[in-house]
Design a protein around this motif. Structure first.
Motif, PDB file in Angstrom:
ATOM      1  N   TRP A 265       0.697  -1.293   0.156  1.00 54.50           N
ATOM      2  CA  TRP A 265      -0.052   0.046  -0.133  1.00 54.50           C
ATOM      3  C   TRP A 265       0.774   1.320   0.044  1.00 54.50           C
ATOM      4  N   GLU A 266       1.972   0.997   0.784  1.00 49.24           N
ATOM      5  CA  GLU A 266       2.913   2.118   0.620  1.00 49.24           C
ATOM      6  C   GLU A 266       3.169   2.708  -0.698  1.00 49.24           C
ATOM      7  N   LYS A 267       3.254   2.091  -1.658  1.00 46.92           N
ATOM      8  CA  LYS A 267       3.791   2.471  -2.981  1.00 46.92           C
ATOM      9  C   LYS A 267       2.785   3.420  -3.535  1.00 46.92           C
ATOM     10  N   ALA A 268       1.478   2.835  -3.210  1.00 49.69           N
ATOM     11  CA  ALA A 268       0.214   3.738  -3.739  1.00 49.69           C
ATOM     12  C   ALA A 268       0.149   5.033  -2.993  1.00 49.69           C
ATOM     13  N   VAL A 269       0.287   4.947  -1.671  1.00 46.91           N
ATOM     14  CA  VAL A 269       0.097   6.361  -1.085  1.00 46.91           C
ATOM     15  C   VAL A 269       1.128   7.355  -1.422  1.00 46.91           C
ATOM     16  N   ARG A 270       2.525   6.733  -1.735  1.00 49.37           N
ATOM     17  CA  ARG A 270       3.516   7.688  -2.301  1.00 49.37           C
ATOM     18  C   ARG A 270       3.103   8.283  -3.376  1.00 49.37           C
ATOM     19  N   SER A 271       2.462   7.612  -4.543  1.00 48.83           N
ATOM     20  CA  SER A 271       2.055   8.077  -5.828  1.00 48.83           C
ATOM     21  C   SER A 271       0.995   9.216  -5.656  1.00 48.83           C
ATOM     22  N   PHE A 272       0.220   8.942  -4.712  1.00 54.94           N
ATOM     23  CA  PHE A 272      -0.860   9.993  -4.362  1.00 54.94           C
ATOM     24  C   PHE A 272      -0.335  11.277  -3.802  1.00 54.94           C
ATOM     25  N   ILE A 273       0.657  11.257  -3.159  1.00 55.73           N
ATOM     26  CA  ILE A 273       1.442  12.364  -2.628  1.00 55.73           C
ATOM     27  C   ILE A 273       2.086  13.495  -3.829  1.00 55.73           C
ATOM     28  N   VAL A 274       2.671  12.189  -4.826  1.00 52.82           N
ATOM     29  CA  VAL A 274       3.343  13.113  -5.983  1.00 52.82           C
ATOM     30  C   VAL A 274       2.224  13.493  -7.086  1.00 52.82           C
ATOM     31  N   ASP A 275       1.240  12.648  -7.378  1.00 54.65           N
ATOM     32  CA  ASP A 275       0.384  12.918  -8.536  1.00 54.65           C
ATOM     33  C   ASP A 275      -0.847  13.814  -8.121  1.00 54.65           C
ATOM     34  N   TYR A 276      -1.228  13.949  -6.750  1.00 53.90           N
ATOM     35  CA  TYR A 276      -2.139  14.740  -6.402  1.00 53.90           C
ATOM     36  C   TYR A 276      -1.856  15.820  -5.378  1.00 53.90           C
ATOM     37  N   ASP A 277      -2.601  16.851  -5.145  1.00 51.99           N
ATOM     38  CA  ASP A 277      -2.695  17.687  -3.898  1.00 51.99           C
ATOM     39  C   ASP A 277      -3.670  17.066  -3.014  1.00 51.99           C
ATOM     40  N   ALA A 278      -3.143  16.132  -2.151  1.00 51.69           N
ATOM     41  CA  ALA A 278      -3.810  15.126  -1.237  1.00 51.69           C
ATOM     42  C   ALA A 278      -3.720  15.498   0.247  1.00 51.69           C
ATOM     43  N   ASP A 279      -4.840  15.205   0.806  1.00 53.33           N
ATOM     44  CA  ASP A 279      -4.813  15.234   2.283  1.00 53.33           C
ATOM     45  C   ASP A 279      -5.417  13.723   2.688  1.00 53.33           C
ATOM     46  N   ILE A 280      -4.437  13.044   3.187  1.00 53.31           N
ATOM     47  CA  ILE A 280      -4.346  11.710   3.276  1.00 53.31           C
ATOM     48  C   ILE A 280      -4.464  11.099   4.994  1.00 53.31           C
TER      49      ILE A 280
END
Length: 403
Positions: A99-114
Motif C-alpha cells: 500500500w505504501e507505494k500507492a500512497v506515495r504516488s498519491f502524494i506525488v500525483d495529487y494535492d492530497a490530504d491523506i
C-alpha cells in the motif's frame, strides 16, 4: 458517536496539509470513528464531500482492492477531475499489499490530504519510511480513558457516581463499541472475548506468519496474567514446559514482539534510575485494556493491584509520556514517565492500609534526589502525602486536567 477531542486536538494542526496522518492502535479502539469525526469536521468547514474518498479495506465492498496497483487505479477512477485538494481516508490500510507505494504516488500525483488507520505497527515498517520519509505523522489511538468512559457511560445510563462507574471500567475496560451495547456487562465481556481472538488471529498470527496458534495464545494469556510482574522469555519458556509445551525462548520473544506490534500488549523496559541506563533483563508487559483481561477469564477484582497499575500505565501513554520501570538498588519504582523535558515518578497501590505498605510505597523514592514530581496513587479516599511525595486517589488522578 462519541467525540474524542483529545485526539482531534492532535490531528487538527495537520488537517488539510500534504502530510500523511497515520492513526494506529489496537483493533476497535476507535480509529474508524476518528476518521468519521475528521470527515465531519472538514464538511462543517465547507469542504465538499465530492473531494473525499473513504475506503474501509475490511469491507467486502472493497475486496477487489488487493494491492497497490488496484488502489492506484481505484483512486484515479473516482477522483480524476476533482478540483483542488482531494481527501483520502483509508481504514485498515495494512490489508492492501504494498500500500505504501500507492500512497506515495498519491502524494506525488495529487494535492492530497491523506488519513490512514492500521491495527498493526508493521505498517510503520522500513518500507513506509523508505517511500514517504518525513511525510507522515503518527497518532496513537487507545481505547477510552476513564474520563471518556465516564462521559459515554453517563450518556447511556444517566447520572452515575464516579466510583460506581470506575468499578465498571475496571471490569469492562474502555473499548468504545460498548456504547452500542449500552454498557451491558455480560454482552460487553462476550464482545471483548471475541475481540481478543480476532486480534490474535488477524493482527498477530496472520501478520507475523505464526504457525503454532495454540502456543502463541498460551504465551499471551500467561503474560497478561502476569501483567505488571517482571518476566523474561526464559521464565515464560519454563512455564510453557510445565504445560507440556516446548517453546524456545527465541520463539517466545518473537511471539511477544508480534503481539506488541498488534498493540495487544505493551512492553515496558527497566531503567537503572541512578545510572540512567536501560537494563537488558526482566521487563514488564501491560495489556492494552483491562476489559480484555477480564473477558479471557482473569478476574480483575482478584488482581486489583495489577489491574490498577495497568490502568495507570495506559493513561500515562494517553497523556503522551514515554514510560519505563525504575530500579534503584533493590527497590523498584513502578513508572518513570518522560514527556519532552518533563519527568515524573509513580507508585501504584490498591490501598495503603498499613504502615508497612505506606512505608514501602513512599520509600521506593528513597535515593532519588531530583525535584521532579513524585506520586503514590491508590484507592484511598484520603491519601497521605509525605516528604514532598504527593498521594492521590487514582480516580481523581485519572480525571485530573493535569495533561
Amino acid at each position: 458517536m462519541i467525540d474524542r477531542p483529545a485526539y482531534m486536538q492532535q490531528i487538527r494542526p495537520f488537517m488539510g496539509k500534504n502530510v500523511i496522518k497515520v492513526l494506529v492502535g489496537a483493533r476497535r479502539s476507535g480509529k474508524s470513528t476518528l476518521l468519521e469525526l475528521i470527515r465531519q469536521r472538514l464538511i462543517s468547514e465547507g469542504v465538499a464531500e465530492q473531494s473525499m474518498l473513504h475506503i474501509n479495506f475490511e469491507s467486502s465492498e472493497y475486496a477487489g482492492i488487493a494491492n497497490a496497483d488496484d488502489l492506484t487505479q481505484y483512486v484515479a477512477k473516482h477522483m480524476t477531475g476533482t478540483q483542488g485538494i482531494i481527501r483520502l481516508f483509508f481504514d485498515e490500510i495494512q490489508e492492501v499489499d504494498h500500500w505504501e507505494k500507492a500512497v506515495r504516488s498519491f502524494i506525488v500525483d495529487y494535492d492530497a490530504d491523506i488519513y490512514l488507520t492500521g491495527s498493526n505497527a508493521r505498517m510503520l515498517s522500513s518500507d513506509l519510511a523508505t517511500y514517504i520519509t518525513g511525510r507522515y505523522v503518527t497518532i496513537d489511538v487507545y481505547p477510552f480513558s476513564f474520563a471518556e468512559f465516564l462521559d459515554a457511560f453517563r450518556q447511556a445510563a444517566g447520572p452515575v457516581d464516579e466510583r460506581s462507574a470506575f468499578r465498571r471500567y475496571v471490569a469492562q475496560g474502555g473499548f468504545p463499541f460498548q456504547t452500542d451495547l449500552a454498557f451491558d456487562e455480560t454482552a460487553s465481556l462476550h464482545y471483548l472475548e471475541d475481540l481478543f481472538s480476532t486480534i490474535l488471529f488477524k493482527d498477530v498470527i496472520r501478520h507475523a506468519g505464526i504457525r503454532d496458534a495454540d502456543s502463541l495464545e498460551r504465551v499471551i494469556r500467561y503474560v497478561i496474567s502476569e501483567e505488571g510482574h517482571l518476566v523474561t522469555a526464559a521464565n515464560i519458556a519454563s512455564y510453557m514446559k510445565s504445560e507440556q509445551r516446548k517453546v524456545s525462548a527465541e520463539t517466545i520473544a518473537n511471539y511477544l514482539n508480534a503481539a506488541s506490534k498488534a498493540f495487544l500488549i505493551y512492553r515496558v523496559p527497566r531503567e537503572d534510575t541512578i545510572a540512567k541506563r536501560t537494563l537488558k533483563i526482566n521487563e514488564k508487559y501491560y495489556v492494552v485494556d483491562q476489559g480484555l483481561r477480564h473477558a479471557i477469564g482473569l478476574n480483575n477484582a482478584n488482581a486489583i493491584d495489577q489491574v490498577l497499575e495497568g490502568i495507570v500505565y495506559m493513561e500515562l501513554r494517553r497523556r503522551g509520556y514515554a514510560v519505563r520501570v525504575g530500579k534503584i538498588a533493590d527497590k523498584e519504582i513502578d513508572f518513570i514517565a518522560r514527556r519532552g523535558d518533563e519527568l515524573s515518578y509513580y507508585q501504584v497501590s490498591y490501598l495503603l492500609g498499613s504502615q508497612q505498605t505506606a512505608d514501602r510505597e513512599f520509600g521506593a523514592f528513597d535515593g532519588i534526589r531530583d525535584n521532579w514530581p513524585k506520586y503514590v496513587l491508590s484507592m484511598d479516599e484520603f491519601p497521605q502525602t509525605r516528604d514532598g511525595i504527593q498521594g492521590m486517589n487514582i480516580i481523581d488522578w485519572l480525571l485530573s486536567n493535569n495533561r
